[in-house]
Design an enzyme around this catalytic site. Structure first.
Site, PDB file in Angstrom:
ATOM      1  N   LYS A 101     -19.972 -14.380   1.655  1.00  0.00           N
ATOM      2  CA  LYS A 101     -21.006 -13.473   2.149  1.00  0.00           C
ATOM      3  C   LYS A 101     -22.140 -13.284   1.140  1.00  0.00           C
ATOM      4  O   LYS A 101     -22.196 -12.288   0.426  1.00  0.00           O
ATOM      5  CB  LYS A 101     -20.368 -12.130   2.518  1.00  0.00           C
ATOM      6  CG  LYS A 101     -19.475 -12.227   3.744  1.00  0.00           C
ATOM      7  CD  LYS A 101     -18.752 -10.933   4.014  1.00  0.00           C
ATOM      8  CE  LYS A 101     -17.452 -10.857   3.257  1.00  0.00           C
ATOM      9  NZ  LYS A 101     -16.749  -9.594   3.314  1.00  0.00           N
ATOM     10  N   GLY A 139     -11.128  -8.554  -0.923  1.00  0.00           N
ATOM     11  CA  GLY A 139      -9.926  -8.859  -0.139  1.00  0.00           C
ATOM     12  C   GLY A 139      -9.440 -10.285  -0.309  1.00  0.00           C
ATOM     13  O   GLY A 139      -8.254 -10.523  -0.586  1.00  0.00           O
ATOM     14  N   ARG A 148       0.821  -1.214   0.000  1.00  0.00           N
ATOM     15  CA  ARG A 148       0.000   0.000   0.000  1.00  0.00           C
ATOM     16  C   ARG A 148       0.859   1.269   0.000  1.00  0.00           C
ATOM     17  O   ARG A 148       0.457   2.280  -0.570  1.00  0.00           O
ATOM     18  CB  ARG A 148      -0.941  -0.001   1.205  1.00  0.00           C
ATOM     19  CG  ARG A 148      -2.073  -0.987   0.979  1.00  0.00           C
ATOM     20  CD  ARG A 148      -3.064  -0.972   2.099  1.00  0.00           C
ATOM     21  NE  ARG A 148      -4.246  -1.721   1.713  1.00  0.00           N
ATOM     22  CZ  ARG A 148      -5.103  -2.255   2.571  1.00  0.00           C
ATOM     23  NH1 ARG A 148      -4.901  -2.125   3.864  1.00  0.00           N
ATOM     24  NH2 ARG A 148      -6.151  -2.913   2.143  1.00  0.00           N
ATOM     25  N   GLY A 204     -14.494  -3.439  -0.074  1.00  0.00           N
ATOM     26  CA  GLY A 204     -15.830  -2.848   0.066  1.00  0.00           C
ATOM     27  C   GLY A 204     -16.108  -1.809  -1.007  1.00  0.00           C
ATOM     28  O   GLY A 204     -17.191  -1.772  -1.598  1.00  0.00           O
TER      29      GLY A 204
HETATM   30  P1  ADP Z   1     -13.887 -11.458  -1.030  1.00  0.00           P
HETATM   31  O1  ADP Z   1     -13.093 -11.024   0.178  1.00  0.00           O
HETATM   32  O2  ADP Z   1     -13.011 -11.781  -2.191  1.00  0.00           O
HETATM   33  O3  ADP Z   1     -14.979 -10.500  -1.364  1.00  0.00           O
HETATM   34  P2  ADP Z   1     -15.575 -13.158   0.575  1.00  0.00           P
HETATM   35  O4  ADP Z   1     -15.082 -12.464   1.782  1.00  0.00           O
HETATM   36  O5  ADP Z   1     -16.987 -12.997   0.180  1.00  0.00           O
HETATM   37  O6  ADP Z   1     -14.622 -12.844  -0.675  1.00  0.00           O
HETATM   38  O7  ADP Z   1     -15.372 -14.735   0.743  1.00  0.00           O
HETATM   39  C1  ADP Z   1     -14.113 -15.313   0.964  1.00  0.00           C
HETATM   40  C2  ADP Z   1     -14.238 -16.527   1.830  1.00  0.00           C
HETATM   41  O8  ADP Z   1     -15.180 -17.423   1.284  1.00  0.00           O
HETATM   42  C3  ADP Z   1     -12.947 -17.305   1.939  1.00  0.00           C
HETATM   43  O9  ADP Z   1     -12.492 -17.242   3.282  1.00  0.00           O
HETATM   44  C4  ADP Z   1     -13.321 -18.721   1.549  1.00  0.00           C
HETATM   45  O10 ADP Z   1     -12.760 -19.706   2.382  1.00  0.00           O
HETATM   46  C5  ADP Z   1     -14.826 -18.707   1.711  1.00  0.00           C
HETATM   47  N1  ADP Z   1     -15.484 -19.731   0.916  1.00  0.00           N
HETATM   48  C6  ADP Z   1     -15.428 -19.887  -0.411  1.00  0.00           C
HETATM   49  N2  ADP Z   1     -16.133 -20.974  -0.783  1.00  0.00           N
HETATM   50  C7  ADP Z   1     -16.630 -21.514   0.349  1.00  0.00           C
HETATM   51  C8  ADP Z   1     -17.452 -22.662   0.614  1.00  0.00           C
HETATM   52  N3  ADP Z   1     -17.866 -23.439  -0.356  1.00  0.00           N
HETATM   53  N4  ADP Z   1     -17.794 -22.891   1.890  1.00  0.00           N
HETATM   54  C9  ADP Z   1     -17.360 -22.080   2.879  1.00  0.00           C
HETATM   55  N5  ADP Z   1     -16.599 -20.999   2.690  1.00  0.00           N
HETATM   56  C10 ADP Z   1     -16.233 -20.717   1.441  1.00  0.00           C
HETATM   57 MG    MG Z   2     -13.538 -11.109   2.275  1.00  0.00          MG
END
Ligand code: ADP
Ligand code: MG
Length: 427
Positions: free
Chosen positions: A227, A384, A63, A407
């Site tokens: 999420k 993230g 960063r 976000g």
């Molecule tokens: P980002 O930060 O890229 O927006 P999220 O925070 O929404 O992504 O999701 C990331 C998390 O989702 C990771 O920690 C990953 O382990 C979890 N994840 C992905 N697929 C699954 C699954 N099938 N079951 C449980 N957790 C999952």
């Molecule tokens: Mg995340």
């Protein structure tokens, strides 16, 4: 006097931006129109970096390096740069562990010139330090969030930052906080004559906003992660813009369940089922292809190396947990990526942190890297964990754009206006 004059000029800019809806003004536009030599410029960057617990030194300077183009550009033009950032979540109180001094030390090394570190971000001592800056010099203010006024976007606090920095020019280069109306992202713009975007913010807007506003089609969105409730609204707004949506990750199971399938002990956001069902209907009605995985990897537990197997998406055994997309699903994703011109990826395809459930995510990362380098596909990664996964794959440098704000990138893809961007001047 100065405040009321700048408030008026800001009002003028706002009226102008509402009527013209022009693009955000940048630091280059600013320097093309005025000479910044000898002028104080307040720069908001995202210097929220991790520290090594034993040495206390910066452990990942990505960063800090991200802020260098803007800092060098202003410095080379003789501006007196007053730099500010938040670090961690001190919630309005001073924490020695969240001081920015180690950041100043690393920045000094990277810039190859001295960086003074102030003990606060407002007040007379800061004003004196800003006053003694030489042309091209850089002063780093202390953690903005040591004051509760930062996150509350307190007008007095915002004015105090501007007074201390003595700046009538503001450059926002902190994309990661642009979706928050904080004193240092929105508040300060009311107290300066010029408020523009730095190089990093400009690049984020160019990729993320252009990708959805003026996309080179076919446009594909690959959305996964855990999420569901935060991702479904994004999918909903992307429906109007994309040709194909690929759903992966933990989100998948809410979709499968909504279609009456058994999902064993997989991740489920029960209350999101209806929205998932709606989305499938809306996609069909608007001619958008919504691709769910044909097969998934299921495991007995989430332990590394837990007993696991590949099953059809409609044959998940009771008690088993879906942790990744399967090989057939990945082959479908490969076809979709192969014919895309722009791909936006947000959210991992599986629990990639645990072996062997990283295959879908790593597979998508290499498909995207190949599409970018061989076909000239524009590939944009936001979120993230998705960014962490791409870094882990070693393929980050092959992607067109890796977003620095989780976000903020989601909100842009959702078509929302980011307050930290809306507050800037328009061309
Ligand atoms: P980002 O930060 O890229 O927006 P999220 O925070 O929404 O992504 O999701 C990331 C998390 O989702 C990771 O920690 C990953 O382990 C979890 N994840 C992905 N697929 C699954 C699954 N099938 N079951 C449980 N957790 C999952
Ligand atoms: Mg995340």
């Amino acid at each position: 006097m100065k405040v009321s004059r700048s408030s008026l000029s800001r009002l003028g800019r706002r009226l102008c931006s509402t009527s013209s809806g022009g693009a955000t003004s940048t630091v280059v536009d600013l320097c093309d129109s005025i000479d910044v030599r000898g002028q104080h410029v307040l720069v908001r960057a995202d210097l929220n970096v991790p520290f090594d617990k034993t040495t206390g030194a910066v452990s990942d300077d990505t960063r800090i390096r991200g802020a260098l183009p803007t800092l060098n550009y202003l410095s080379e033009r003789g501006a007196k740069v007053v730099l500010c950032s938040h670090l961690g979540r001190p919630k309005g109180a001073v924490h020695d562990s969240m001081r920015l001094a180690p950041v100043a030390a690393r920045l000094e090394e990277l810039l190859g010139s001295p960086v003074a570190a102030a003990a606060d971000c407002i007040g007379d001592d800061v004003a004196a330090a800003a006053q003694s800056l030489s042309d091209g010099g850089v002063l780093l203010l202390e953690n903005l969030r040591f004051h509760a006024g930062e996150e509350k976007n307190d007008a007095e606090f915002a004015k105090a930052i501007c007074d201390a920095s003595q700046a009538s020019i503001f450059v926002n280069d902190a994309f990661g906080t642009a979706h928050r109306a904080h004193a240092s992202t929105e508040g300060v713009t009311h107290h300066v004559e010029h408020a523009v975007a730095g190089f990093l913010l400009e690049k984020e807007l160019k990729y993320l906003k252009n990708a959805v506003d003026v996309p080179t089609k076919p446009l594909v969105a690959i959305v996964g992660g855990a999420k569901v409730s935060t991702k479904l609204p994004v999918l909903e707004s992307l429906l109007a813009k994309v040709d194909t949506i690929v759903v992966g990750g933990g989100m998948v199971f809410t979709f499968l369940k909504a279609q009456g399938m058994e999902i064993g002990a997989s991740l489920l956001e029960d209350e999101m089922q209806e929205m998932a069902r709606d989305l499938v209907v809306k996609a069909e009605a608007s001619g958008v292809r919504l691709l769910l995985p044909r097969d998934v990897v299921v495991a007995e537990s989430v332990e590394p190396g837990a007993p696991h197997r590949v099953v059809a998406a409609d044959a998940i055994p009771a008690g088993w947990i879906g942790l990744d997309i399967g090989p057939d699903a990945l082959a479908d994703v490969a076809d979709v990526i192969g014919s895309a011109k722009t791909v936006i990826w947000n959210g991992p395809m599986g629990m990639f942190e645990v072996q062997p459930f990283d295959k879908g995510t790593m597979g998508v990362a290499s498909l995207l890297a190949e599409a970018t380098t061989k076909n000239g596909t524009t590939t944009i990664i936001g979120g993230g964990d998705s960014v962490a996964a791409v870094e882990m794959s070693g393929l980050a440098s092959s992607m067109s754009h890796i977003s620095t704000g989780g976000g903020a990138s989601l909100e842009l893809l959702e078509g929302k206006v980011l307050p930290g961007v809306a507050a800037l001047d328009t061309k």
